[in-house]
Design an enzyme around this catalytic site. Structure first.
Site, short mmCIF file in Angstrom:
data_model
loop_
_atom_site.label_atom_id
_atom_site.label_comp_id
_atom_site.label_asym_id
_atom_site.label_seq_id
_atom_site.Cartn_x
_atom_site.Cartn_y
_atom_site.Cartn_z
N LYS A 12 51.10 67.64 46.20
CA LYS A 12 51.78 66.70 45.31
C LYS A 12 52.90 65.94 46.05
O LYS A 12 53.28 66.31 47.16
CB LYS A 12 52.33 67.44 44.08
CG LYS A 12 51.21 68.05 43.19
CD LYS A 12 50.24 67.01 42.72
CE LYS A 12 49.26 67.34 41.63
NZ LYS A 12 48.62 68.60 41.48
C1 LIG Z 1 47.93 69.27 40.10
C2 LIG Z 1 47.77 68.94 38.66
C3 LIG Z 1 48.06 69.88 37.64
C4 LIG Z 1 48.35 71.32 37.92
O1 LIG Z 1 49.44 71.56 38.71
P1 LIG Z 1 49.72 73.05 39.24
O2 LIG Z 1 51.14 72.98 39.68
O3 LIG Z 1 48.75 73.28 40.36
O4 LIG Z 1 49.51 73.98 38.10
C5 LIG Z 1 47.99 69.46 36.32
N1 LIG Z 1 47.63 68.21 36.00
C6 LIG Z 1 47.31 67.30 36.94
C7 LIG Z 1 46.94 65.92 36.50
C8 LIG Z 1 47.35 67.63 38.30
O5 LIG Z 1 47.00 66.73 39.22
#
Ligand SMILES: *Cc1c(COP(=O)(O)O)cnc(C)c1O
Length: 387
Positions: free
Chosen positions: A185
């Site tokens: 991210k």
């Molecule tokens: C990455 C992601 C998540 C989940 O995030 P985590 O921190 O891995 O639980 C949820 N929604 C979207 C749209 C994502 O891209």
């Protein structure tokens, strides 16, 4: 070892400062949740322009707790997009509720107020919107048009630092807004998540529920020796979903670097756009992709109509073979057995068969970006020529 010549789709930008911050916490003797986490939460709240930010172990946890705090339970319906990661819909399922999928706009790739309203039933208690790829939708408009008893939760996993069409920053509206600090991210601490919220009472509830609903957390007991007992007076079932100071130390550095990261991501995105417009005009890009309000988490492209899902998949596989970490975001959730039965979603199904994402990250060099676009354009031209 990560393959050296493979251009991964979202490689984190980790530098000497992040490494030094982790070392400082490791040497401090306190590596659980403590002062770094408290500081990171304050700094995030200032960045987002909201009263409180509460960290949790993941964005998946953040979405779950946000729906729980919105009173979602068995028999309720939660409207969500289908073109998203499974966490968005699973948050509803954890609470015994049903995920109901809304279609998307073919240009923004996110749900619209109209597509959400089309899926509202007497059982709808909440909507989770996803700001696909980092392009924020107009949440204030959705709020005005939804019945007041339907909660909005924002899945802003792609959208830290993004702005709504009216220029306000994502998370600042007072809706429960969930961020992810997962490995790929825009702000990465390996794992982690957070909920932005404007109501201090709700923030306190989340702080309690993320750690067994204990009356005091471990750091409070450590810093205030008069609070000696653990877990006395438990009256509610809480969860183990807290963040740690090791992660927060990385996060504080990554937060300070967000301007630098955003500039790099924007430069990559603008370069891809210019090359595609000049050399591959049949390939479409997301609406507003050059707008300064876009957080550029993903760089999606849409192959021309008529390209089948099978040929798209072959193209992505061929690019990966050549060292370009192209990917598909996402396989549509509404067609997966876990969520059946669901109605068909014509726009989502058309888009999902033709969409693919090119690598983009704050650690992508101009040379890598050149390799990505040249290799991709060549592979797409080859595919179209051999139709
Ligand atoms: C990455 C992601 C998540 C989940 O995030 P985590 O921190 O891995 O639980 C949820 N929604 C979207 C749209 C994502 O891209």
């Amino acid at each position: 070892m990560v393959h050296k010549d493979f251009i991964a789709f979202g490689r984190p930008a980790i530098g000497v400062e992040e490494i030094a911050a982790v070392e400082r916490v490791l040497r401090s003797g306190w590596i659980g949740m403590g002062p770094e986490t408290v500081a990171f939460e304050r700094e995030l709240a200032a960045f987002v322009g909201v009263g409180d930010v509460v960290t949790v172990a993941s964005c998946t946890n953040a979405l779950f707790l946000s729906l729980k705090l919105s009173g979602i339970g068995p028999g309720d319906e939660v409207v969500v997009p289908s073109l998203t990661w499974c966490s968005t819909a699973n948050a509803a399922l954890y609470l015994g509720a049903r995920a109901v999928f809304a279609d998307i706009d073919p240009d923004t790739l996110s749900v619209t107020a109209d597509s959400v309203l089309a899926k509202i039933s007497p059982r709808t208690k909440a909507v989770i919107v996803v700001h696909y790829g980092g392009l924020a939708i107009d949440v204030a408009d959705l709020r005005r048009r939804l019945p007041p008893h339907v909660a909005i939760v924002e899945d802003a996993a792609h959208a830290l630092g993004a702005r709504y069409p009216d220029g306000r920053i994502v998370g600042s509206l007072g809706t429960l807004t969930c961020f992810s600090f997962y490995a790929n991210k825009n702000l990465s601490t390996g794992e982690g998540g957070a909920i932005a919220c404007a109501d201090p009472a709700i923030a306190e509830r989340i702080r309690s529920l993320r750690l067994h609903a204990l009356p005091t957390d471990a750091w409070q007991r450590f810093t205030n020796p008069s609070v000696a007992t653990t877990g006395l007076g438990l009256s509610e079932l809480g969860y183990k979903m807290n963040y740690t100071d090791l992660q927060a130390a990385i996060g504080r550095v990554q937060l300070r670097r967000q301007d630098e990261f955003a500039q790099t991501r924007r430069a990559v995105s603008d370069f891809y756009c210019a090359e595609l417009a000049a050399r591959m005009p049949d390939v479409a890009v997301q609406a507003d992709v050059t707008a300064p309000r876009h957080a550029h988490h993903l760089f999606p492209i849409l192959l021309p109509r008529g390209v089948t899902e099978e040929r798209r998949n072959q193209l992505v596989a061929a690019l990966r073979q050549q060292g370009v970490g192209a990917s598909v975001h996402y396989a549509p959730l509404h067609q997966m057995p876990l969520y059946a039965p669901q109605e068909t979603l014509p726009v989502t199904e058309d888009i999902a068969a033709r969409i693919m994402t090119l690598p983009i990250s704050a650690s992508l060099s101009p040379d890598d970006a050149r390799t990505v676009i040249d290799t991709s354009i060549e592979a797409i031209q080859h595919m179209l020529a051999s139709a």
